[in-house]
Design an enzyme around this catalytic site. Structure first.
Site, PDB file in Angstrom:
ATOM      1  N   ILE A 162       0.616  -1.127   0.033  1.00  0.00           N
ATOM      2  CA  ILE A 162       0.083   0.347   0.040  1.00  0.00           C
ATOM      3  C   ILE A 162       0.993   0.822   0.553  1.00  0.00           C
ATOM      4  O   ILE A 162       0.822   2.231  -0.442  1.00  0.00           O
ATOM      5  CB  ILE A 162      -1.247   0.014   1.000  1.00  0.00           C
ATOM      6  N   ARG A 183      11.035  -0.605   7.439  1.00  0.00           N
ATOM      7  CA  ARG A 183      12.192  -1.675   7.767  1.00  0.00           C
ATOM      8  C   ARG A 183      13.161  -2.368   7.410  1.00  0.00           C
ATOM      9  O   ARG A 183      14.206  -2.505   8.117  1.00  0.00           O
ATOM     10  CB  ARG A 183      11.208  -2.669   8.496  1.00  0.00           C
ATOM     11  N   ARG A 244      -3.345   1.992  11.509  1.00  0.00           N
ATOM     12  CA  ARG A 244      -3.677   1.465  12.415  1.00  0.00           C
ATOM     13  C   ARG A 244      -4.043   2.613  14.086  1.00  0.00           C
ATOM     14  O   ARG A 244      -2.647   3.695  13.699  1.00  0.00           O
ATOM     15  CB  ARG A 244      -3.214  -0.189  13.138  1.00  0.00           C
ATOM     16  N   GLU A 273     -10.899   2.359  18.383  1.00  0.00           N
ATOM     17  CA  GLU A 273     -12.308   2.804  17.777  1.00  0.00           C
ATOM     18  C   GLU A 273     -13.503   1.390  18.163  1.00  0.00           C
ATOM     19  O   GLU A 273     -12.810   0.664  17.795  1.00  0.00           O
ATOM     20  CB  GLU A 273     -11.558   2.277  15.854  1.00  0.00           C
ATOM     21  N   HIS A 291     -12.828   4.481   9.229  1.00  0.00           N
ATOM     22  CA  HIS A 291     -11.806   2.872   9.201  1.00  0.00           C
ATOM     23  C   HIS A 291     -12.017   2.783   7.267  1.00  0.00           C
ATOM     24  O   HIS A 291     -13.425   1.207   7.981  1.00  0.00           O
ATOM     25  CB  HIS A 291     -11.839   2.177  10.187  1.00  0.00           C
TER      26      HIS A 291
HETATM   27  C1  GLV Z   1      -8.269  -2.812   7.262  1.00  0.00           C
HETATM   28  O1  GLV Z   1      -7.974  -2.013   7.906  1.00  0.00           O
HETATM   29  C2  GLV Z   1      -7.295  -3.850   6.777  1.00  0.00           C
HETATM   30  O2  GLV Z   1      -6.435  -4.524   7.776  1.00  0.00           O
HETATM   31  O3  GLV Z   1      -8.027  -4.433   5.885  1.00  0.00           O
END
Ligand code: GLV
Length: 330
Positions: A162, A183, A244, A273, A291
């Site tokens: 992502i 990392r 997160r 959350e 989210h």
């Molecule tokens: C959403 O937060 C996922 O981890 O797919």
């Protein structure tokens, strides 16, 4: 709920597209929760007591206590790429396979990361609230003047699939200079495709005009962005978190936003959350979303189907497709 005892028994812990239930029901005896409310740990424990597999979401914590109540359980298929709701050591100790949904949500989530960055930098929700409140009486030269996006420096913390998608959008679509920290450093080909430069965290924090967080949550990344890190950012910077809750210290962020230590934040995820830190709710220079980074119909369908594919492949003896842990015989 079906009572066919010849099929493996599966629990679908949260509501999902009805045709996914139909698809699973061709292979399994399925008990499901098509209501809106998540089942808590006690209810899950009761329902998992006779199940061979489960389809879960990030809302269900799969830990040692729950696994102890589910002696037949062999696989838990998470409908999410992140799996910090799994205690992976507890899964390993009981020989239970965990799976997630990588790849199918990468581009959709990267789109959303960029949307949140743009909304935050260009003050889109704040200005919409102003307009809806009837406060717009005339044009002003500095009305909702935000931060430049094109040509600015995009920082990315966490350079998995992502993160790379966000880097490509920034570099190729918006002519941004991209710096990242991860990392492990990407290979030269991936760095070239993303037009991204590897830097240490101090340089990342100090140079980013927009910093996007896309790293997995773990004990190591808990409060990776706290008061000390925020103090190293530019006062004009924006921070975007689509990873997160818990990676950012929300109280420290609220204090930094209030004090103008950074300009603005776009947050899709929160510690605890669906509760949101009350101080964040009270601030104007924050864009808050519930989210939804992977929430397009097509991608949510792909995620649900991949979770179902994992269950089907596993019980057909073909092995889980996208396991997050190595379990013998999986
Ligand atoms: C959403 O937060 C996922 O981890 O797919």
């Amino acid at each position: 709920m079906t009572t066919d005892r010849s099929k493996p028994r599966i629990l679908v812990a949260r509501a999902v597209f009805p045709d996914i239930i139909d698809r699973l029901s061709r292979h399994f005896a399925v008990e499901h929760n098509q209501g809106d409310a998540p089942w808590g740990p006690a209810e899950l424990a009761v329902r998992l007591a006779d199940k061979d597999g489960a389809l879960t979401t990030g809302s269900e914590r799969i830990d040692a206590a729950l696994l102890a109540a589910a002696p037949r359980l062999k696989i838990v298929a998470n409908m999410a790429v992140g799996y910090n709701n799994f205690d992976v050591d507890a899964l390993a100790a009981r020989g239970v396979v965990g799976t997630n949904t990588p790849d199918v949500l990468t581009e959709t989530t990267a789109d959303f990361g960029f949307a949140l960055l743009l909304a935050t930098a260009r003050r889109i929700t704040e200005s919409e609230h102003y307009l809806r409140a009837g406060a717009w009486k005339r044009w002003r030269y500095d009305m909702f003047a935000g931060a430049e996006v094109h040509g600015s420096t995009l920082g990315i913390l966490g350079m998995g699939r992502i993160g790379q998608g966000i880097a490509r959008r920034g570099a190729h679509g918006f002519g941004m200079d991209v710096v990242y920290h991860n990392r492990s450093r990407l290979g030269p080909e991936l760095e070239a495709a993303c037009r991204a430069r590897y830097v240490g965290t101090d340089e990342l924090l100090a140079t980013a005009d927009h910093l996007v967080l896309v790293l997995p949550y773990s004990a190591a990344s808990h409060h990776a962005i706290g008061a000390a890190e925020l103090a190293k950012m530019k006062p004009t910077a924006t921070l975007v978190n689509i990873a997160r809750g818990g990676i950012v210290d929300d109280a420290a962020l609220a204090a930094a936003l209030r004090a103008g230590r950074i300009a603005a934040a776009g947050l899709d995820v929160f510690a605890g959350e669906p509760e949101v830190h009350p101080e964040l709710l009270a601030l104007k220079n924050v864009v808050l979303t519930p989210h939804i980074a992977s929430a397009t119909v097509a991608t949510r369908r792909a995620m649900a189907n991949l979770a179902a594919d994992n269950l089907i492949a596993f019980f057909e003896g073909r092995g889980a497709l996208t396991p997050v842990n190595a379990v013998r015989g999986a």
